[in-house]
Motif scaffolding. Structure first.
Motif, PDB file in Angstrom:
ATOM      1  N   TYR A 210      55.906   2.195  34.584  1.00 28.56           N
ATOM      2  CA  TYR A 210      55.874   3.489  35.251  1.00 28.56           C
ATOM      3  C   TYR A 210      55.234   3.278  36.623  1.00 28.56           C
ATOM      4  N   HIS A 211      55.948   2.578  37.486  1.00 26.12           N
ATOM      5  CA  HIS A 211      55.397   2.220  38.781  1.00 26.12           C
ATOM      6  C   HIS A 211      55.270   3.447  39.682  1.00 26.12           C
ATOM      7  N   GLY A 212      54.316   3.382  40.607  1.00 25.70           N
ATOM      8  CA  GLY A 212      54.124   4.449  41.574  1.00 25.70           C
ATOM      9  C   GLY A 212      54.066   3.884  42.979  1.00 25.70           C
ATOM     10  N   ILE A 213      54.260   4.755  43.974  1.00 23.26           N
ATOM     11  CA  ILE A 213      54.209   4.341  45.371  1.00 23.26           C
ATOM     12  C   ILE A 213      52.765   3.997  45.741  1.00 23.26           C
ATOM     13  N   ILE A 214      52.581   2.840  46.363  1.00 19.58           N
ATOM     14  CA  ILE A 214      51.238   2.368  46.712  1.00 19.58           C
ATOM     15  C   ILE A 214      50.585   3.267  47.760  1.00 19.58           C
ATOM     16  N   ASP A 215      51.347   3.663  48.752  1.00 20.14           N
ATOM     17  CA  ASP A 215      50.831   4.477  49.849  1.00 20.14           C
ATOM     18  C   ASP A 215      50.796   5.944  49.433  1.00 20.14           C
ATOM     19  N   GLU A 216      49.625   6.461  49.122  1.00 15.61           N
ATOM     20  CA  GLU A 216      49.492   7.834  48.639  1.00 15.61           C
ATOM     21  C   GLU A 216      49.886   8.876  49.677  1.00 15.61           C
ATOM     22  N   SER A 217      49.915   8.496  50.957  1.00 17.97           N
ATOM     23  CA  SER A 217      50.251   9.457  52.009  1.00 17.97           C
ATOM     24  C   SER A 217      51.711   9.882  51.972  1.00 17.97           C
ATOM     25  N   THR A 218      52.544   9.192  51.177  1.00 17.64           N
ATOM     26  CA  THR A 218      53.955   9.564  51.078  1.00 17.64           C
ATOM     27  C   THR A 218      54.158  10.830  50.255  1.00 17.64           C
ATOM     28  N   ALA A 219      53.122  11.239  49.512  1.00 16.62           N
ATOM     29  CA  ALA A 219      53.245  12.428  48.659  1.00 16.62           C
ATOM     30  C   ALA A 219      52.008  13.304  48.770  1.00 16.62           C
ATOM     31  N   PRO A 220      51.721  13.833  49.953  1.00 15.19           N
ATOM     32  CA  PRO A 220      50.540  14.692  50.109  1.00 15.19           C
ATOM     33  C   PRO A 220      50.644  15.933  49.227  1.00 15.19           C
ATOM     34  N   LEU A 221      49.507  16.367  48.728  1.00  9.50           N
ATOM     35  CA  LEU A 221      49.493  17.489  47.793  1.00  9.50           C
ATOM     36  C   LEU A 221      50.107  18.746  48.393  1.00  9.50           C
ATOM     37  N   ASP A 222      49.893  18.966  49.687  1.00  6.04           N
ATOM     38  CA  ASP A 222      50.386  20.199  50.285  1.00  6.04           C
ATOM     39  C   ASP A 222      51.871  20.168  50.611  1.00  6.04           C
ATOM     40  N   LYS A 223      52.539  19.046  50.341  1.00  2.00           N
ATOM     41  CA  LYS A 223      53.983  18.953  50.548  1.00  2.00           C
ATOM     42  C   LYS A 223      54.763  18.973  49.237  1.00  2.00           C
ATOM     43  N   ARG A 224      54.050  18.992  48.130  1.00  2.00           N
ATOM     44  CA  ARG A 224      54.714  18.936  46.828  1.00  2.00           C
ATOM     45  C   ARG A 224      55.192  20.323  46.395  1.00  2.00           C
ATOM     46  N   VAL A 225      56.414  20.372  45.906  1.00  2.00           N
ATOM     47  CA  VAL A 225      56.975  21.606  45.354  1.00  2.00           C
ATOM     48  C   VAL A 225      57.165  21.402  43.856  1.00  2.00           C
ATOM     49  N   HIS A 226      56.506  22.218  43.063  1.00  2.00           N
ATOM     50  CA  HIS A 226      56.621  22.109  41.605  1.00  2.00           C
ATOM     51  C   HIS A 226      57.879  22.832  41.132  1.00  2.00           C
ATOM     52  N   LEU A 227      58.638  22.174  40.286  1.00  2.00           N
ATOM     53  CA  LEU A 227      59.893  22.738  39.787  1.00  2.00           C
ATOM     54  C   LEU A 227      59.675  23.283  38.377  1.00  2.00           C
ATOM     55  N   GLU A 228      59.273  24.534  38.304  1.00  4.16           N
ATOM     56  CA  GLU A 228      59.127  25.174  37.002  1.00  4.16           C
ATOM     57  C   GLU A 228      60.508  25.624  36.545  1.00  4.16           C
ATOM     58  N   MET A 229      60.924  25.136  35.382  1.00  6.97           N
ATOM     59  CA  MET A 229      62.303  25.301  34.938  1.00  6.97           C
ATOM     60  C   MET A 229      62.368  25.785  33.501  1.00  6.97           C
ATOM     61  N   GLY A 230      63.388  26.598  33.212  1.00  6.71           N
ATOM     62  CA  GLY A 230      63.637  27.058  31.862  1.00  6.71           C
ATOM     63  C   GLY A 230      64.630  26.144  31.155  1.00  6.71           C
ATOM     64  N   PRO A 231      64.761  26.277  29.832  1.00  3.23           N
ATOM     65  CA  PRO A 231      65.702  25.454  29.073  1.00  3.23           C
ATOM     66  C   PRO A 231      67.117  25.535  29.647  1.00  3.23           C
ATOM     67  N   GLY A 232      67.716  24.373  29.860  1.00  2.00           N
ATOM     68  CA  GLY A 232      69.069  24.301  30.397  1.00  2.00           C
ATOM     69  C   GLY A 232      69.128  24.177  31.899  1.00  2.00           C
ATOM     70  N   ASP A 233      68.042  24.561  32.600  1.00  2.00           N
ATOM     71  CA  ASP A 233      68.007  24.382  34.055  1.00  2.00           C
ATOM     72  C   ASP A 233      68.060  22.886  34.367  1.00  2.00           C
TER      73      ASP A 233
END
Length: 313
Positions: A210-233
């Motif tokens: 489960y590798h992750g990107i080494i440079d944490e700046s590629t995914a700043p917290l304020d740029k993340r969009v959470h995808l809340e989804m219902g069944p089948g979405d």
């Protein structure tokens, strides 16, 4: 014979918040009878690197996948070439296998799960985004039990030798409601536009591979969009899109089914000596440890399966 040996190796290999204040509009729609994408949806995917379509997969199919997974957990079905991945930190906490099995991998050959990878509506959308001739290269049923850790920021192309990236796509369908508390997906919109595959590695606390990107700046917290989804979405996403998922801090499971597709004309390239060298050597090392020498690209060729020719759209 080599194929059987390789599949056996694959089976054994892995056994063992901050929210945005302003979230960009996510173009989505219901598709009860058609899967023809609008110009707006196509533009949204090209611009943001992902597209959510609500209730694409019906309840009956979702229930079949869930029940088949539970039967697999209880050893009531023959998994064949399917690989079982466990959340090691949870194994000693429960005797119920559903409480620590993290996912089933390589399910594109299973008689029940392949109805997802070959679902007509799903393939219709995939065809409009990467082309008409399609092969499935990966498929997983992911179970996120309570207590499951995060999946760190990553790009799915890290795992694949296929090119070009624009003719590869991932799909992720919620089987249960997915929300922030049970570890829903998050994405960094537009991150695929850099056309860069970042350096990945095994980060502290992450499961093996489960590798992750080494440079944490590629995914700043304020740029993340959470995808809340219902069944089948279902979300369709570009393989260079930076994304991840949170920990499951709820008391319920978070199940989903996910696949990756590539155009049949995609090339398998040699990734040794590139930023993918770490995953190539890790996979080859796991296979060699079990007595077979197999190149990373050949490993993926053996896992691929053509699922659609010329589209009727």
């Amino acid at each position: 014979m080599i194929f059987i040996i390789v599949i056996e190796c694959i089976m054994e290999m892995v056994r063992g918040f901050k929210r945005l204040k302003v979230i960009p509009k996510n173009v989505s729609t219901d598709l009860p009878t058609t899967s023809k994408l609008s110009a707006e949806q196509l533009h949204f995917y090209r611009d943001n690197g992902f597209l959510v379509i609500k209730r694409l997969i019906n309840f009956t199919d979702l229930n079949n996948y869930k029940q088949h997974f539970i039967e697999a957990c209880n050893d009531k079905v023959n998994l064949g070439v399917v690989t079982v991945v466990k959340e090691r930190s949870l194994v000693t906490k429960s005797k119920k296998r559903e409480d620590y099995i993290n996912k089933l991998q390589d399910i594109q050959f299973d008689d029940v799960f392949k109805t997802y990878t070959e679902h007509p509506l799903l393939l219709d959308v995939v065809a409009q985004l990467i082309g008409n001739e399609i092969m499935v290269i990966n498929c997983m049923f992911i179970n996120k039990p309570p207590g499951t850790s995060i999946h760190p920021p990553h790009q799915d192309l890290h795992y694949f030798p296929y090119r070009p990236a624009d003719q590869i796509i991932g799909t992720w369908t919620a089987v249960d409601h997915a929300h922030v508390n049970n570890g829903c997906l998050w994405v960094v919109p537009g991150s695929h536009k850099a056309n860069t595959l970042h350096e990945h590695g095994l980060l502290p606390g992450a499961l093996k591979m489960y590798h992750g990107i080494i440079d944490e700046s590629t995914a700043p917290l304020d740029k993340r969009v959470h995808l809340e989804m219902g069944p089948g979405d279902t979300v369709f996403f570009h393989p260079l899109l930076v994304h991840g998922s949170g920990a499951n801090i709820s008391k319920n499971y978070r199940k989903c089914i996910s696949a990756h597709y590539a155009h049949t004309k995609c090339d398998c390239v040699d990734v040794h000596g590139t930023v993918q060298d770490i995953i190539a050597k890790e996979v080859e090392g796991e296979i060699k440890r079990r007595g077979v020498s197999l190149d990373f690209a050949d490993y993926w060729r053996l896992k691929s399966k053509e699922v659609r020719g010329k589209s009727k759209l």
